[in-house]
Motif scaffolding. Sequence first.
Motif, short mmCIF file in Angstrom:
data_model
loop_
_atom_site.label_atom_id
_atom_site.label_comp_id
_atom_site.label_asym_id
_atom_site.label_seq_id
_atom_site.Cartn_x
_atom_site.Cartn_y
_atom_site.Cartn_z
N LEU A 308 0.81 -1.21 0.00
CA LEU A 308 0.00 0.00 0.00
C LEU A 308 0.84 1.26 0.00
N ALA A 309 2.16 1.13 -0.11
CA ALA A 309 3.05 2.29 0.02
C ALA A 309 2.89 3.26 -1.15
N ASN A 310 2.99 4.56 -0.86
CA ASN A 310 3.01 5.58 -1.90
C ASN A 310 4.15 6.55 -1.59
N ASP A 311 4.19 7.68 -2.31
CA ASP A 311 5.30 8.62 -2.14
C ASP A 311 5.36 9.19 -0.73
N ARG A 312 4.19 9.42 -0.12
CA ARG A 312 4.20 9.94 1.24
C ARG A 312 4.85 8.96 2.20
N CYS A 313 4.58 7.67 2.03
CA CYS A 313 5.17 6.64 2.89
C CYS A 313 6.69 6.62 2.75
N ARG A 314 7.18 6.95 1.56
CA ARG A 314 8.62 6.87 1.29
C ARG A 314 9.39 8.05 1.84
N ARG A 315 8.70 9.15 2.10
CA ARG A 315 9.43 10.35 2.54
C ARG A 315 9.08 10.80 3.96
N GLU A 316 7.92 10.37 4.51
CA GLU A 316 7.46 10.88 5.79
C GLU A 316 7.19 9.75 6.77
N ASP A 326 -9.70 1.68 20.68
CA ASP A 326 -8.53 2.07 21.45
C ASP A 326 -7.24 1.53 20.83
N ALA A 327 -7.27 1.30 19.52
CA ALA A 327 -6.07 0.85 18.80
C ALA A 327 -5.26 2.06 18.35
N ARG A 328 -3.95 1.86 18.21
CA ARG A 328 -3.06 2.89 17.70
C ARG A 328 -2.15 2.27 16.66
N ALA A 329 -1.98 2.99 15.54
CA ALA A 329 -1.14 2.48 14.47
C ALA A 329 -0.43 3.64 13.79
N SER A 330 0.80 3.40 13.33
CA SER A 330 1.55 4.41 12.60
C SER A 330 1.60 3.98 11.14
N CYS A 331 0.58 4.39 10.38
CA CYS A 331 0.46 3.98 8.98
C CYS A 331 -0.30 5.04 8.20
N HIS A 332 0.33 5.58 7.16
CA HIS A 332 -0.36 6.57 6.33
C HIS A 332 -1.54 5.95 5.60
N ALA A 333 -1.42 4.70 5.18
CA ALA A 333 -2.53 4.05 4.45
C ALA A 333 -3.76 3.92 5.34
N ALA A 334 -3.54 3.54 6.61
CA ALA A 334 -4.67 3.44 7.53
C ALA A 334 -5.26 4.81 7.82
N GLU A 335 -4.41 5.82 7.96
CA GLU A 335 -4.88 7.17 8.23
C GLU A 335 -5.74 7.70 7.08
N GLU A 336 -5.33 7.42 5.84
CA GLU A 336 -6.02 7.94 4.66
C GLU A 336 -7.14 7.02 4.17
#
Length: 357
Positions: A308-316, A326-336
Motif C-alpha cells: 500500500l506504500a506511496n510517495d508519502r510513505c517513502r518520505r514521511e 482504542d487501537a493505535r497504528a503508525s500507517c499513512h494508508a490506515a490514516e487515509e
Amino acid sequence: MTDAPIATTGAPLLQVKGLKKHFAMSKPFLNRLLEGGETQTVKAVDGLDLEIPRGKTLSLVGESGCGKSTVARLIMGLSNPTGGSIVFDGTDISRAPAGQPAAIRRRMQMIFQDPYASLNPRWRVGDIIAEPLRTYGLCETREAERREVDRLLEFVGLNAKDGDKFPHEFSGGQRQRISIARAISTKPEFLVCDEPTSALDVSVQAQILNLMREMQRELGLTYLFISHDLAVVNFMSDWIGVMYLGRLVEVSPAAELFANPRHPYTRLLLDTIPDLDMSKRDRQPVAGEVPNPINPPAGCHFHPRCPLANDRCRREAPALRVYDGDARASCHAAEEGRDAAAIAAQGPVAAPLQAAV
C-alpha cells in the motif's frame, strides 16, 4: 484521528517515553582515518513510547532483530539508553547505575529466554533461588531463607528437596520453573519475560504459560511479555505492541488487534497463523527482505515491503494515531483509508490459535 501517546486503562506501573538505543558499528577511528569510511550506527530502539497498567500484560511481537529484547534489557538496566526515559511507579530509572535504586530494582525482575544458560551450573538450585534474598537482605536467618526457598520451589510445581540438586539434573521445563522461582523470590510487582518458552517443547510451554497466568492472578504481577509466537501472545496478553526495525508500528488490546489489525505489517504477521477454518482465502505474499538496520529506509521503514506504500510513505515517517477500539497504528494508508479496499479484498485474518488450556 489525532496523534496520541500510547495509553492504556488503569494507573500505569511502567511508562517509557521516547526510548532510544543506538549501537556504534563503525571501524575504529584510526582505521576510518587511514582507510576512509563514515560512522555507522544501528538504531536498535528508535523512539519507543508505551505504558503498562498494574496487573496487566503488554506483549511485544515482531521479527527477529526488531528490538524487542533490547527494550527488555534497557528497562531492566542491563544496558544504558541513548535517549528517552523509563519511569517505574513514578521514579525515573533510565539514568540510574546498574541495580540502583535497590528499592525499585527489587520490585522488577526478569525471566530469560534460555533456561540452560541463565542458571549457574556450579550452584545448587537452593543457592540460585536464595541469591536475590541474600542480595536484598530479605531473610534474617539461614533457616528462614531455606523455608522461603522451599516454599518457592513448591509454588512453581517442584519439590522442596530439589534445592539440593544442580541445574543439569533437571529438564528444560523444570529449569524454567527454577528461573521463575528465582524471579519471584523478591516479591516483585513487575516481570520482564523475554521469550520464556521459546526453548521449550509445546507441551512444556503450556505448563509454563499456565503457571505464569496463575502467578499473575495470585500475586498481582504486571508483565512485559516478549515473543514471536502469536499463539502464545494471544493467550497471555491484555495489550499487544508490534515492533518493526526499532519502532512501534501498532499497539492495541489483544482482541482488537487479532480481529481488526490496522498496520500492513501486523496483517503480515497474522497471516503466519494457520487457517483453521480452511477458508482458502488469498494471503498477501511478503515482498522483499528486512532492510539493513544500519541504513534503514526513509519515511516509513516498512514501505519497501508494503503493497500500500506511496510517495508519502517513502518520505514521511508516520506517527501513532488513535483508531476505534482504542487501537493505535503508525500507517499513512490506515490514516487515509487506503487500506480499506485491500482489507476487504483479503478477508478476515485467521482465528488465533490458543496456546494452552
